[in-house]
Design an enzyme around this catalytic site. Structure first.
Site, short mmCIF file in Angstrom:
data_model
loop_
_atom_site.label_atom_id
_atom_site.label_comp_id
_atom_site.label_asym_id
_atom_site.label_seq_id
_atom_site.Cartn_x
_atom_site.Cartn_y
_atom_site.Cartn_z
N GLY A 246 0.78 -1.23 0.00
CA GLY A 246 0.00 0.00 0.00
C GLY A 246 0.81 1.28 0.00
O GLY A 246 0.23 2.37 0.09
N ARG A 291 2.62 -1.63 -6.06
CA ARG A 291 2.70 -0.36 -6.76
C ARG A 291 4.05 0.34 -6.54
O ARG A 291 4.62 0.90 -7.48
CB ARG A 291 1.57 0.54 -6.23
CG ARG A 291 1.36 1.82 -7.00
CD ARG A 291 0.37 2.73 -6.24
NE ARG A 291 -0.76 1.99 -5.72
CZ ARG A 291 -1.88 1.78 -6.40
NH1 ARG A 291 -2.03 2.29 -7.60
NH2 ARG A 291 -2.86 1.08 -5.85
N ARG A 328 -7.66 2.14 -14.72
CA ARG A 328 -7.68 2.86 -13.44
C ARG A 328 -8.43 4.20 -13.47
O ARG A 328 -9.15 4.51 -12.51
CB ARG A 328 -6.26 3.02 -12.88
CG ARG A 328 -5.62 1.67 -12.53
CD ARG A 328 -4.29 1.84 -11.80
NE ARG A 328 -4.49 2.40 -10.48
CZ ARG A 328 -4.25 3.66 -10.16
NH1 ARG A 328 -3.77 4.49 -11.05
NH2 ARG A 328 -4.47 4.07 -8.95
N CYS A 359 -15.61 1.65 -27.22
CA CYS A 359 -16.99 2.12 -27.33
C CYS A 359 -17.60 2.22 -25.95
O CYS A 359 -18.37 1.35 -25.52
CB CYS A 359 -17.78 1.16 -28.20
SG CYS A 359 -17.50 1.53 -29.91
C1 LIG Z 1 -2.88 -5.46 -3.30
C2 LIG Z 1 -2.15 -5.98 -2.14
C3 LIG Z 1 -0.82 -5.61 -1.94
C4 LIG Z 1 -0.10 -4.61 -2.81
O1 LIG Z 1 -0.67 -3.36 -2.73
P1 LIG Z 1 0.09 -2.10 -3.37
O2 LIG Z 1 -0.83 -0.97 -3.11
O3 LIG Z 1 0.28 -2.38 -4.80
O4 LIG Z 1 1.39 -1.99 -2.65
C5 LIG Z 1 -0.14 -6.20 -0.91
N1 LIG Z 1 -0.74 -7.10 -0.08
C6 LIG Z 1 -2.03 -7.47 -0.25
C7 LIG Z 1 -2.61 -8.45 0.67
C8 LIG Z 1 -2.77 -6.91 -1.27
O5 LIG Z 1 -4.06 -7.27 -1.41
#
Ligand SMILES: *Cc1c(COP(=O)(O)O)cnc(C)c1O
Length: 432
Positions: A246, A291, A328, A359
């Site tokens: 995250g 990410r 996104r 479309c």
């Molecule tokens: C999606 C996810 C991640 C990665 O999230 P990012 O925002 O891409 O870093 C890591 N762990 C779990 C359990 C996830 O569902």
């Protein structure tokens, strides 16, 4: 300005030192181009910071962000571990010869086939998400006469909203076991009864595109609140705490992420504090950036085609991709920056919105971006498309999927071929 904004003498956008207009011509568009050095830099920022603090850690790349054999080979070279959430992602990892002991399986509805594949290939750990899969895994382990390390995924009751956090009692999430209402403890008790399953520790993942450390610190505190009780009741001390992914990246100026080592430092500091209070051994810390490893390392190149000017409303400029290679903006109202790759030094003379060619009115990539005057055939480069772009791409309107090129040491290498129309119909069967 975007960190990948570099130009050459002709005023063309370059990536990894190579002219993007040359790459667009060589490979066609839409084209994802990754700067592999940037991927390595991001990976090392996490790995090196844990090393700096002398903390045992696993930095598990969340492969859902962008999974391909080449990408997972880079992850392997950078000593990352790997999260997979499906047989397809696990299969890709096996094809990349990824060390199985460093693969973790996620998922809120793992089925027998997925769990069996994890057991058969003896992957490092399964992240347990619900009561159903505990019983499935137990039976599979009995069949295979083997054992498995697991983490228990808990929801700590923290809603991360990018800029603020809400502490909630019960989290409204399809993932994991609630800490607050005793669900997590019930799952833990059940797992303790199964001698082929070893609970290495706890896992939580509080959200995505997070820019501050507060949410992670709150999550650590919630985990230790529970662990304090489990230490007393069950004499349980976790070997591993997994704080998920995250970590936020910059798409536009609205995003102000921390440097990656800042997140690691905050986690290590808070866990140290908690461990000292409880007089526990320091656990391994695992994190799962997706990410933050790949997001800011790629651009997507498109060829500009038609225009539509609506006086007094807005100008639309259409490109040869869209929601099929980047869902996104449509899905999350995500924002991006773009430049005209062959006119980077020309000052903006207009504001236009970038439309895809599907479309679907919602098929927009960017609203109201300043651009120089453009002609059909100009190359548009959209920045920060390395995560959840290709991996979420679709065949809507039967567009073949785009190609992916890696650039490193001034060399370009195709790592995912552009799909052909034969690929598009390859599973179709005749009804005549
Ligand atoms: C999606 C996810 C991640 C990665 O999230 P990012 O925002 O891409 O870093 C890591 N762990 C779990 C359990 C996830 O569902």
């Amino acid at each position: 300005m975007h960190e990948l904004m570099n130009t050459n003498d002709q005023g063309h956008l370059t990536i990894g030192g190579l002219d993007t207009t040359y790459l667009a011509k060589k490979y066609g568009t839409p084209l994802f181009v990754y700067d592999v050095n940037k991927i390595r830099e991001n990976a090392r920022a996490f790995v090196d910071t844990f090393e700096h603090y002398g903390v045992k850690a696993q930095v598990a790349y969340a492969s859902k962000a962008f999974s391909s054999i080449a990408m997972l080979q880079v992850a392997k070279q950078e000593k990352l571990s790997l999260d997979v959430v499906s047989q397809g992602e696990l299969y890709t990892a096996l094809q990349a010869d990824f060390p199985v002991e460093k693969i973790h399986l996620h998922g809120n509805n793992k089925n027998v086939a997925e769990l069996e594949m994890a057991v058969k290939y003896n992957i490092g750990c399964v992240v347990i998400d619900n009561f159903h899969e505990i019983e499935l895994l137990k039976d599979i382990l009995a069949n295979y006469q083997t054992e498995m390390d697991v983490l228990l995924r808990v929801t700590p009751g923290i809603e991360a909203h990018t800029h603020d956090y809400i502490l909630t009692g019960n989290e409204d999430s399809k993932f994991g076991f609630d800490l607050a209402n005793g669900q997590a403890e019930e799952a833990f008790q059940r797992l303790q009864e199964i001698d082929t399953i070893h609970v290495k520790g706890l896992h939580c993942h509080i959200g995505s595109q997070i820019f501050e450390t507060d949410g992670f610190i709150m999550a650590v505190r919630r985990l230790f609140d529970a662990l304090a009780g489990w230490k007393k009741t069950y004499h349980y001390v976790p070997q591993v705490l997994n704080l998920g992914g995250g970590f936020g990246i910059r798409y536009t100026d609205e995003d102000q992420p921390l440097a990656l080592d800042g997140y690691v430092e905050a986690l290590v500091t808070e866990i140290k504090l908690q461990v000292d209070q409880l007089e526990m051994d320091f656990p391994e810390i695992w994190i799962e950036p997706g990410r933050a490893i790949v997001g800011n390392t790629a651009v997507t190149l498109y060829t500009i085609g038609s225009k539509k000017a609506i006086p007094g409303v807005r100008d639309y400029i259409a490109v040869d991709g869209g929601m099929t290679d980047n869902i996104r903006p449509a899905l999350y109202q995500a924002k991006y920056e773009a430049v005209v790759a062959n006119k980077v030094n020309m000052p903006p003379s207009t504001t236009a919105s970038i439309a895809g060619k599907c479309c679907e009115s919602g098929d927009m990539l960017i609203w109201d971006v300043p651009l120089p005057s453009v002609e059909p055939g100009d190359i548009l480069a959209v920045f920060s498309t390395g995560a959840y772009g290709y991996s979420m791409s679709s065949h809507y309107n039967r567009f073949p999927k785009a190609a992916v090129v890696f650039v490193e040491d001034m060399q370009d290498k195709i790592v995912i071929q552009r799909e052909t129309y034969q690929d598009v119909v390859k599973n179709d069967l005749s009804y005549e």
